[in-house]
Design a protein around this motif. Sequence first.
Motif, PDB file in Angstrom:
ATOM      1  N   LEU A   1     -11.848   4.324 -18.917  1.00  0.00           N
ATOM      2  CA  LEU A   1     -12.206   3.326 -19.921  1.00  0.00           C
ATOM      3  C   LEU A   1     -11.420   2.033 -19.700  1.00  0.00           C
ATOM      4  N   ALA A   2     -10.147   2.149 -19.420  1.00  0.00           N
ATOM      5  CA  ALA A   2      -9.331   0.962 -19.154  1.00  0.00           C
ATOM      6  C   ALA A   2      -9.826   0.245 -17.898  1.00  0.00           C
ATOM      7  N   LYS A   3     -10.183   1.019 -16.882  1.00  0.00           N
ATOM      8  CA  LYS A   3     -10.693   0.432 -15.642  1.00  0.00           C
ATOM      9  C   LYS A   3     -12.014  -0.281 -15.891  1.00  0.00           C
ATOM     10  N   HIS A   4     -12.874   0.319 -16.711  1.00  0.00           N
ATOM     11  CA  HIS A   4     -14.171  -0.280 -17.005  1.00  0.00           C
ATOM     12  C   HIS A   4     -14.003  -1.561 -17.831  1.00  0.00           C
ATOM     13  N   LYS A   5     -13.095  -1.556 -18.791  1.00  0.00           N
ATOM     14  CA  LYS A   5     -12.837  -2.761 -19.580  1.00  0.00           C
ATOM     15  C   LYS A   5     -12.350  -3.885 -18.685  1.00  0.00           C
ATOM     16  N   ALA A   6     -11.452  -3.566 -17.765  1.00  0.00           N
ATOM     17  CA  ALA A   6     -10.939  -4.576 -16.843  1.00  0.00           C
ATOM     18  C   ALA A   6     -12.052  -5.109 -15.945  1.00  0.00           C
ATOM     19  N   SER A   7     -12.917  -4.223 -15.509  1.00  0.00           N
ATOM     20  CA  SER A   7     -14.030  -4.628 -14.655  1.00  0.00           C
ATOM     21  C   SER A   7     -14.988  -5.545 -15.408  1.00  0.00           C
TER      22      SER A   7
ATOM     23  N   GLU B   1      -5.881 -12.583 -21.285  1.00  0.00           N
ATOM     24  CA  GLU B   1      -6.368 -11.321 -21.840  1.00  0.00           C
ATOM     25  C   GLU B   1      -6.995 -10.455 -20.740  1.00  0.00           C
ATOM     26  N   VAL B   2      -7.782 -11.069 -19.859  1.00  0.00           N
ATOM     27  CA  VAL B   2      -8.382 -10.332 -18.740  1.00  0.00           C
ATOM     28  C   VAL B   2      -7.286  -9.816 -17.812  1.00  0.00           C
ATOM     29  N   ASN B   3      -6.280 -10.632 -17.562  1.00  0.00           N
ATOM     30  CA  ASN B   3      -5.157 -10.216 -16.726  1.00  0.00           C
ATOM     31  C   ASN B   3      -4.439  -9.020 -17.340  1.00  0.00           C
ATOM     32  N   LYS B   4      -4.251  -9.057 -18.653  1.00  0.00           N
ATOM     33  CA  LYS B   4      -3.598  -7.949 -19.349  1.00  0.00           C
ATOM     34  C   LYS B   4      -4.435  -6.667 -19.233  1.00  0.00           C
ATOM     35  N   LEU B   5      -5.749  -6.797 -19.342  1.00  0.00           N
ATOM     36  CA  LEU B   5      -6.628  -5.631 -19.190  1.00  0.00           C
ATOM     37  C   LEU B   5      -6.526  -5.045 -17.783  1.00  0.00           C
ATOM     38  N   GLN B   6      -6.456  -5.915 -16.779  1.00  0.00           N
ATOM     39  CA  GLN B   6      -6.348  -5.441 -15.404  1.00  0.00           C
ATOM     40  C   GLN B   6      -5.010  -4.750 -15.158  1.00  0.00           C
TER      41      GLN B   6
ATOM     42  N   THR C   1      -3.187  -3.218 -17.440  1.00  0.00           N
ATOM     43  CA  THR C   1      -3.235  -1.950 -18.161  1.00  0.00           C
ATOM     44  C   THR C   1      -4.007  -0.905 -17.363  1.00  0.00           C
ATOM     45  N   ALA C   2      -5.124  -1.311 -16.774  1.00  0.00           N
ATOM     46  CA  ALA C   2      -5.927  -0.384 -15.971  1.00  0.00           C
ATOM     47  C   ALA C   2      -5.149   0.078 -14.741  1.00  0.00           C
TER      48      ALA C   2
ATOM     49  N   MET D   1      -4.040   3.887 -13.872  1.00  0.00           N
ATOM     50  CA  MET D   1      -4.410   4.558 -12.619  1.00  0.00           C
ATOM     51  C   MET D   1      -3.177   5.079 -11.902  1.00  0.00           C
ATOM     52  N   LYS D   2      -2.099   4.293 -11.888  1.00  0.00           N
ATOM     53  CA  LYS D   2      -0.871   4.739 -11.224  1.00  0.00           C
ATOM     54  C   LYS D   2      -0.289   5.969 -11.914  1.00  0.00           C
ATOM     55  N   SER D   3      -0.276   5.941 -13.247  1.00  0.00           N
ATOM     56  CA  SER D   3       0.282   7.089 -13.964  1.00  0.00           C
ATOM     57  C   SER D   3      -0.576   8.332 -13.767  1.00  0.00           C
ATOM     58  N   TYR D   4      -1.878   8.168 -13.632  1.00  0.00           N
ATOM     59  CA  TYR D   4      -2.745   9.318 -13.374  1.00  0.00           C
ATOM     60  C   TYR D   4      -2.508   9.856 -11.969  1.00  0.00           C
ATOM     61  N   GLN D   5      -2.376   8.950 -11.003  1.00  0.00           N
ATOM     62  CA  GLN D   5      -2.144   9.370  -9.624  1.00  0.00           C
ATOM     63  C   GLN D   5      -0.790  10.054  -9.461  1.00  0.00           C
ATOM     64  N   MET D   6       0.185   9.651 -10.256  1.00  0.00           N
ATOM     65  CA  MET D   6       1.524  10.249 -10.175  1.00  0.00           C
ATOM     66  C   MET D   6       1.597  11.546 -10.985  1.00  0.00           C
ATOM     67  N   GLY D   7       0.535  11.860 -11.731  1.00  0.00           N
ATOM     68  CA  GLY D   7       0.520  13.076 -12.513  1.00  0.00           C
ATOM     69  C   GLY D   7       1.184  12.952 -13.862  1.00  0.00           C
ATOM     70  N   GLU D   8       1.457  11.727 -14.285  1.00  0.00           N
ATOM     71  CA  GLU D   8       2.120  11.516 -15.567  1.00  0.00           C
ATOM     72  C   GLU D   8       1.166  11.671 -16.745  1.00  0.00           C
ATOM     73  N   THR D   9      -0.127  11.519 -16.491  1.00  0.00           N
ATOM     74  CA  THR D   9      -1.135  11.681 -17.535  1.00  0.00           C
ATOM     75  C   THR D   9      -2.328  12.433 -16.968  1.00  0.00           C
ATOM     76  N   ASN D  10      -3.028  13.146 -17.830  1.00  0.00           N
ATOM     77  CA  ASN D  10      -4.213  13.879 -17.422  1.00  0.00           C
ATOM     78  C   ASN D  10      -5.457  13.352 -18.124  1.00  0.00           C
ATOM     79  N   ASP D  11      -5.344  12.258 -18.851  1.00  0.00           N
ATOM     80  CA  ASP D  11      -6.450  11.696 -19.615  1.00  0.00           C
ATOM     81  C   ASP D  11      -7.308  10.800 -18.718  1.00  0.00           C
ATOM     82  N   VAL D  12      -8.249  11.423 -18.023  1.00  0.00           N
ATOM     83  CA  VAL D  12      -9.107  10.683 -17.103  1.00  0.00           C
ATOM     84  C   VAL D  12      -9.985   9.701 -17.864  1.00  0.00           C
ATOM     85  N   ALA D  13     -10.446  10.100 -19.051  1.00  0.00           N
ATOM     86  CA  ALA D  13     -11.340   9.241 -19.823  1.00  0.00           C
ATOM     87  C   ALA D  13     -10.655   7.925 -20.192  1.00  0.00           C
ATOM     88  N   ALA D  14      -9.401   7.982 -20.611  1.00  0.00           N
ATOM     89  CA  ALA D  14      -8.680   6.765 -20.976  1.00  0.00           C
ATOM     90  C   ALA D  14      -8.471   5.863 -19.765  1.00  0.00           C
ATOM     91  N   VAL D  15      -8.182   6.482 -18.618  1.00  0.00           N
ATOM     92  CA  VAL D  15      -7.983   5.707 -17.394  1.00  0.00           C
ATOM     93  C   VAL D  15      -9.278   5.022 -16.982  1.00  0.00           C
TER      94      VAL D  15
END
Length: 114
Positions: free
Chosen positions: A83-89, A55-60, A62-63, A67-81
């Motif tokens: 949040l996923a990073k924080h959950k993984a952390s 489950e932790v691996n899956k969270l990481q 997903t995060a 992050m990759k999709s945000y960096q590539m410009g595929e998404t603009n939802d910084v909050a979701a990115v």
Amino acid sequence: MNSLMAARNAILNQNNALQDIAKNAGLGGPGQTSAPKETAGSDSFSTQLTSALQEVNKLQKTAEEGMKSYQMGETNDVAAVMLAKHKASLGFESTLQVRNKLLSAYKDIMNMSV
């Protein structure tokens, strides 16, 4: 002594606040996205530990994907990115703490005289 009690109370307050946040966010515990499941008596510790690690691996993953999709410009939802990073952390930190507790318990058992 008063400063020690004040520090203890501050830690307890932060712990309670984090637990409230986890309940409101629908998290049952580290790496869990829902309330803890009722486990049958046949589930072994190793099975549960493996499940938690997956489950932790899956969270990481997903995060990382977020992050990759945000960096590539595929998404603009910084909050979701974030949040996923924080959950993984949080999942990773919790896993690390469990590992430390298990190692400590193992060392205590090995140091027991028979």
